[in-house]
Design an enzyme around this catalytic site. Structure first.
Site, mmCIF file in Angstrom:
data_model
loop_
_atom_site.group_PDB
_atom_site.id
_atom_site.type_symbol
_atom_site.label_atom_id
_atom_site.label_comp_id
_atom_site.label_asym_id
_atom_site.label_seq_id
_atom_site.Cartn_x
_atom_site.Cartn_y
_atom_site.Cartn_z
ATOM 1 N N SER A 294 41.817 38.302 14.816
ATOM 2 C CA SER A 294 41.085 39.487 14.358
ATOM 3 C C SER A 294 40.051 39.082 13.297
ATOM 4 C CB SER A 294 42.077 40.535 13.855
ATOM 5 O OG SER A 294 41.453 41.781 13.690
ATOM 6 N N ASP B 206 41.908 46.888 23.643
ATOM 7 C CA ASP B 206 41.498 46.543 22.284
ATOM 8 C C ASP B 206 40.028 46.884 22.127
ATOM 9 O OD1 ASP B 206 40.919 45.383 19.831
ATOM 10 O OD2 ASP B 206 41.602 43.378 20.377
ATOM 11 N N HIS C 61 45.552 45.156 20.661
ATOM 12 C CA HIS C 61 45.121 44.328 19.534
ATOM 13 C C HIS C 61 46.322 43.932 18.665
ATOM 14 C CE1 HIS C 61 42.281 42.782 16.584
ATOM 15 N NE2 HIS C 61 43.049 43.318 15.645
#
Length: 311
Positions: free
Chosen positions: A160, A254, A284
């Protein structure tokens, strides 16, 4: 394709245990306090050969950067070293949130993992995290031999927002004449502050991490829209030539899916050997959160096998 019942149950549970980011009801400090107050399930740490805590020099005039080093249970003499940057939107998480993932990576890839705890926004906005990421990488490279690792086999990794910092650290290493990076492992990276890809619309809500969450994170991290034109914040606009080979994992449900895959195409266009793997049915954060689900195990095995092979 829709979420399977097991993934729906996981997404709903994760959402219920997460602060209401993006609603302006909570600020960053309140969101951290919300997460800190949760009762964490009792889980035995995954055994590794050793764990060490260090404070390493930060950028000039900045605080030291805390790092946590993990030694794998079974490794060759002088194994490769991976510098890892945790996710959390530049605002949340830290060494503890990704401890299990780092232990797993160390053992499965046979590498020393150094997890870097960079400064968080909005207390320290851009470029603080990017500067800390490069400072930690430089220190590890300078001390690789004394840490028991191979300085010629150094990689960066992150999930991320940490995926952003990993590739930004690689960009800075290229532009500053070192250190030499052999590989970058980017897990559903958060790269584009425009937040306007098709997957932002398709996966805006209902899959744990929402489009509103991600836009809120960017507002905490950047000082102004001017920062969007800086490749250290927005690697989507960077010159990508000369970067190390990459492995990118994305998740079907995501908001960040499309930008991670677009970044992979840009790397390939720049002549960088790049693998991109989309994990269908996943959301995610799944690779460091849903360890009990089969797709997570498959995705982690694929990523760590690529890491081991590259190094």
């Amino acid at each position: 394709m829709s979420l399977s019942p097991e993934w729906r149950a996981f997404a709903d549970a994760a959402t219920a245990a997460f602060p209401a980011l993006g609603t302006e009801v909570l600020d960053a400090a309140e969101a951290r306090a919300f997460l800190a107050a949760r009762r964490a399930p009792a889980v035995e740490p995954i055994p590794v050969a050793g764990v060490e805590e260090w404070l390493v020099p930060g950028p000039v005039g900045a605080p030291e950067v805390p790092v946590r080093l993990y030694r794998p249970l079974a490794a060759e003499p002088n194994p490769p070293i991976v510098v890892f940057y945790h996710g959390g939107g530049f605002v949340l998480c830290g060494l503890d949130s990704h401890d299990r993932f780092c232990r797993t990576m160390a053992n499965e890839a046979g590498v020393i993992v150094v997890s870097a705890d960079y400064r968080l926004a909005p207390d320290a906005r851009f470029p603080a995290a990017a500067q800390d990421a490069y400072a930690a990488l430089s220190w590890v490279a300078d001390h690789a031999e004394s840490l028991g690792g191979d300085p010629a086999r150094l990689a960066v990794a992150g999930d991320s927002a940490g995926g952003n910092l990993a590739t930004v650290a690689a960009l800075q290493a290229r532009d500053n004449g070192g250190p030499d990076i052999a590989f970058q492992l980017l897990l559903y990276p958060m790269l584009d502050p425009a937040c306007d890809s098709g997957s932002y619309t398709e996966n805006a809500e209902g899959y744990f991490t929402t489009a509103a969450h991600l836009r809120w994170y960017w507002r905490q991290y950047l000082n102004s829209d001017t920062d969007r034109a800086d490749p250290r914040a927005n690697p989507m606009i960077a010159d990508l030539t000369g970067l190390p080979p990459a492995y990118i994992a994305t998740a079907e449900f995501d908001p960040l899916r499309d930008e991670g895959e677009a970044y992979g195409r840009r790397l390939r266009d720049a002549g960088v050997n790049t693998e991109v793997h989309r994990w269908n049915g996943a959301i995610h954060g799944f690779m460091s959160m849903a360890f009990h689900l089969r797709e997570t195990q498959r995705a982690n095995t694929s990523a760590f096998t690529a890491l081991r092979k590259a190094l």
